[in-house]
Structure formats: structure tokens, C-alpha cells
Design a protein around this motif. Sequence first.
Motif, short mmCIF file in Angstrom:
data_model
loop_
_atom_site.label_atom_id
_atom_site.label_comp_id
_atom_site.label_asym_id
_atom_site.label_seq_id
_atom_site.Cartn_x
_atom_site.Cartn_y
_atom_site.Cartn_z
N UNK A 99 0.84 -1.19 0.00
CA UNK A 99 0.00 0.00 0.00
C UNK A 99 0.88 1.24 0.00
N UNK A 100 0.28 2.34 -0.31
CA UNK A 100 1.05 3.59 -0.44
C UNK A 100 1.56 4.04 0.92
N UNK A 101 2.91 4.11 1.03
CA UNK A 101 3.52 4.59 2.28
C UNK A 101 4.21 5.93 2.07
N UNK A 102 4.12 6.45 0.89
CA UNK A 102 4.72 7.75 0.63
C UNK A 102 4.65 8.08 -0.84
N UNK A 103 5.11 9.24 -1.20
CA UNK A 103 5.09 9.72 -2.59
C UNK A 103 6.47 10.29 -2.93
#
Length: 782
Positions: A171-175
Motif C-alpha cells: 500500500x502507499x507509504x509515501x510519494x
Amino acid sequence: MNLSKTVASWGLGTKFVVFSLALLLLVQVAVYSVVRTSINSNVRAQLTQELVIGDKVWWRLLDQNAQKLRQGAAVLAADFGFRSALSSGDTETLRSALENSGARIGAPVTALLNPEFALQATGLERASEAQFAPILQRVAADIGKSDQNHQLELIDGKLYQFVMVPLKAPLTIGWVVMGFPIEQSLANDMFGLSGIHVVLLTRQGALLVSSLPVLDQAALSALGQGGEIRLGADTLVVRHSTTRSDITDVQTYLLRSLDEVVAPYQQVQLALLVIAALGLALFGAGSMVLARRITTPLHALVGAAEQLSRGEYDKKLPALRHKDEIGDLSRAFDHMRSSIRTQQGEILQLAYWDRLTGLPNRTQFRDLLQQSIKASIAMQNSGPPVTVIMLNLDRFKHVNDVLGYAFGDRLLVAVAERLSGLISADIGEVARLGGDEFAVLIESTDAMGALPVAQKIAASFEEPLTLEDQTVDLSAAIGIASWPMHAQDVDMLLSRSEIAMYVAKRKTTGIQIYDPALDSSSTQTLSLLTELRYAVDHGQLRLYLQPKLTLADNTVVAAEALVRWQHPTRGLVPPMQFIPFAEQTGFVRQLTLWMFEEVARALPALRADGRPLRVAINLSTRDLLDQDFPAKLDAMMAKHNAPTDAFCLEITESAIMDDPQRAEATLNRLSERGFKLSIDDFGTGYSSLAYLKRLPVNELKIDKSFVMGMETDESDAKIVRSTIDLAHNLGLSVVAEGVENQLILDKLIALDCDEAQGYYMSKPIPLPDFIAWRTKQQAATA
């Protein structure tokens, strides 16, 4: 009077020649005027159309540039060292990685933001970081809210193109955000491709980028007025681009040289003048014959010029048999028409076709879908349905990572060829929507009618693709949606077919027909997933342990680790309310890693009395299919200095059977690292015996349904006895779960079972309670 007398005194031959020359001269002037008028009208209409198409090409170039830039950012997001630095909170390493990656791909502005778009680290100098921080956060938030994958931003008089890629685990943990300056080279590429100049100005009129070699202040001021401007000896037609609205501080102008387009026509006009001069000379000797031979083809050329002025480039100019200048002029006109048509075709190819596979792109596919729906609506009784089959390749990113992007492109071409061979024109239209995503348009067929076509596509992927002596096994998740059953417009139909496709990918069902329930659960899923992620990040999860009793000496040398959710408002949430959901969404991988982290952290306390203790942790299907899972455990064991022999990994038979080859590869890697492996719920499956001799298993765990039934059912007792004998013959230890009373425990001791667990000994209890219980149990058996 004197002129009249003079003419009257001319002989018949002189009069014929003079009047013939005058008539020819009149015709030539008329033809020249019509041609000149038609050319001027045609050139301006052509320039207007070229600028409209050029506008689209410019933004397409920016989109393609952003896609290349995203690939560079994605390399950084996938870098193991970068992700490790993020996990450990090593800000300096993150800054160094961002700076190095930006320097490597030409991105002066690089940054890492958390999932809420708050700045975590940048690759900028300290002095510039404070200036860029609010800009980066705003840009990231804007990109996250829009359906575009990039954004233009004017910063200190310089235009940047920002791209953002997610950092997933999974899952998205940062950009990762990267900013690339819009340079002169991109405008030059635009000019080289289409012959159209691009000029970017600020709202105050300051020049940012220009493909024009010289642009003075007067010309800059004239741009805002549109129309035509003079630049040196050249006249340029100006168009103000309004295609995009993601940046309002920059004015985009597209310019096309009028003189350059008119130049070929001027040659035609010059040819006409030459013909006129020759005609006058010839008419001095030949009169009516020459007049007839010249005026007739000239009228044909006038019609051809009017044809070109109407934009009718597909109609071939009338063939002339003359082998003189008039014939050359006709062929020049036809060559010019053919060249214009070719240039238009190339521009349209960029706008509507996928350059890699030659299939229609998303824009053309949407237009075809719109046309099909409109045609169906025009029929009586709403017309026949229109169906979209959308498919996304599985594990394609892994192919790119292992074999390279060039091989991945060739693989996409091979997939396109296979789909085109399967889907003939009478069945439907195949398109590539982007990346590894393809779509099929089928008319006059609903979703159930399109299901055989989808099954045919799925079956075609059973045959591996062979490229460059490399065999690749591919599969695809397929979603199906129909108009008007599932959607009322084009965009909704595409969206819902995509929803069905992603559901098929998540559930590994292969093919999924859209159902409204798939949408209705999405907000609930998002809410629960957010709460569960919050629970992991804010310490709401609790580690519980259930003892395993060694039946030979009544000691506790093992325990099973279980997770409980201590919700701030709902209290202790039962596992069955969130574990199945976590497995469905893939978040179970985060829960598994959390379990390992907590057990590794608690091992010193569990072994403080000097007695060994082995802790069992359950693995899911998604854990076994994660090729990076063993490496993640290596990092965690090294972080806490935890021995691998202190862990027992419990795997269900169903988890192994979902993908036996990948599961076997992962289990072998885990076994090589020293982890003990156990088959959980043994006896409830149907194919595991074939794998026991191949898998590096150390233990069998008999399902509690058989253990609890031993008390009253002789068949269950026989199954337990046979399982224990089988395991011992294979050199495996046996654990019986579900021990609820002393009678069952005595029977297990009589059957020579190795270990047992159940509520009779102890239910799952928190870590401190387990340590106290084990100490008390040890004292009782001493």
C-alpha cells in the motif's frame, strides 16, 4: 479616334493575333487571381487546422515526457535501499538518494512526502528546501486530487513539470515527487515533429521557453493579440493554447510560418506566370489552337486549387496528358496534395494510435465506443448493447524489473498481436489503453454474451510467449461491463469495466463481470482499510500468545502468536472481523510483518529465564506469493538480532495450493534461512500429500475439527492416529490443536502426539500474562 482608325486599318491576321493575345492575357489574369485567392484561403484554413492539431501534439509531448520522467521516479521508488531508509527513518540517506537520483535523470527538484503529502525529505540544498517545501506539498496534493499524473508549475520565473509516483509496500507509504524544468529542447522537438513553434510566456509577458531563434519585445507584445505577427521577414500565424488548465500563470502560444506554407504555392503561381508568358508567345503564331490547349487545363487547375482550399486532400487531381509545363504544374499540385495528406496522417497517427503496438489508443477507443453507443441509441428500442472487455496483465512489472523495459515493450507487441489474431474485425475492436492495459469493444452483445470471448482471451494466455529464447508465462485479470446495463455513458462504462478488472485481479478470479455491489463496498473497504492502517501505526494492535504443551514432559517450549485489535471505541475487535478483510485487500502482509516485529522484539523477554521458546506465526497466501518476503524477514532478523530457529512459520494447505510453484520457491528460501515450517489445518485440504515430500516442512498441525471429534467419533480418532503415524514416518513432528478437555489430551498422549494446544491448557493471552503462566506451569512440573 486615332486608335480606332489604327485598329480598323489592321489586317485580319494582325487583329486575330492581337485579340488572341488579349484574350489569353485576360484568361491568365483571371486564373492567376482565382488561384491566388484560393491559395490564400486554403493556406489559412490549413494553418488553423495544423495549429489545432499541433496544440494536441504539444500537450501529448508533455504527457509522454511526463511518462518518461515517471519511469525515472519509479526506479527510485522501487529502490530497496531507498525503501529501507524510509522504513528506518534515515533522513540523510533519503536526501542523498533523492539528490543522486535527481542528478542522474536531470531532476533538480526531488522530494519524498508521506501519504498525507507532508514533506519528509528533499534532494535540495538546505537554503532552497524552505522555499520549495510549500510548493511541493501543494503540487503533490493537486496531482493526488486530479486524474493527471503530472503538473506544470511556475517557480521563480522557471517552468517545471512535476511528476509523482507512489511508494508502495504494497500500500502507499509515501510519494516521490520530482520536478523537471521545461527546457528549450522540448520546444525544439515540437518544431522538428510538426514544424510548429512553441512560445511559453508568463502572464506578465516574460519569456520562458521559445523555439523561435529570435523574439523581440514587440513580437512578445503582439502574441497576446493573436492573429498574425511579423517576425523579421516572416509572417507567423498565432494560436493561444487553452487545452490545459492545470497552470494559469503561463501562456502557451503556437506559431506556424505563413511564408513557409505559402512557399510551395508561390512556386505554383510562378509556374502559372511562366505558362502565361509562353502562351502569349505561342499565341502570336498559333492563335486559337494554342488558346484552347492552354485555357482548358488552366480551368482544371483552378478547380484543383478550389478543391485544395476546401481541404479535400484525398481526391486525386485530374490527370493531364500534357508533357509540358502545364502537366508539370498539375503533377506539382498533386504532389503537394499528397504531401499535405501524409503530414496530416502522421499527426493523426500520433493523436489516435499507439505507436508501440499499432493498435488504437485510449483516445480513439473512447471515440469508437462513443460512436457505437450513439449508433445504438439512434436505433429503435434503444438499440443493441455495447460491451467493453478490459484486461490487465499480471506480473508485468516483474517482467520489466527482471528482463528490462525493452523486452517488456516487445512482450506488449506480442500480446497485441495475439489479441488481434483472436479478435477479428467481425467480433470486435482491440485497443491498448496504456501500460499493460488492453481493451476490446464488442457491439450488439451484452456482458454474458461477451463472456465466451473473455474466456477465449484468458485461455490464450495459457500458452507461454517466447521471445529471444526467453519463455514468459503471463496471465491477465479481465473485467466486463455493458452499456446500457452497467453504465449510461462512455466514461462510466470504461470506469466500471476497470472496476471489474481490478476486482478480478484482487480476487484472482481471472474474469469478473461488473456488479453494483463491487462499487457499494468500495467506500466501506476504504474506511476499514484506513482504520486498520491507523491501528498499526498508532499501537492499537496487541500480541497474544497461546501455549503449546510438549506432551512428553508437560513443558512449554512453543507458542502460537496471534493478533488482537484493541479499538478505542469498539473495544477488543474479534479477529474474524478484520483478518478475512485484511487477506482480501492484501493488508495481511502488513499484519504479518507486524507480528514478526513484535515477536522479535519480545524474544529477549520470552527467553529471559534461559529456557528455549519457539513462536509460531501464520503466513497467508499473499505472503507466500511475495517474492521479497524472505528478504524483508532477513532485514527484520538483523535489526533485532533474532535467531531464525526461534520462529515456526505455519502455512495452510490452501495457501500452498493457490500457486504451488511460487509457494514452494518461497518456502525453500525460508527454510534455507533456518525457519521451521509447519502445515496448519492439516487434513482439511485435498492435494497436500503430493507436496509433503518436496516441501521443506518440519511439522504437521492437525486441524482442531478432527481433534475435538476424537472424543465421540471413532473416524476422527482414526484420522488423528493415521496423521501422527504419517508424520512420524516422514520425520515430522505433530501438533494437535483444539484440545478442550483431559480426555482428549490423554488420547493424544496415548497416540504419541508431540505437542498440543487448546483452551484446556490455556486460551490466547497477552504477552505479560503468557510469561507469568509459563513460569507457573514450569514450577508445577518441576
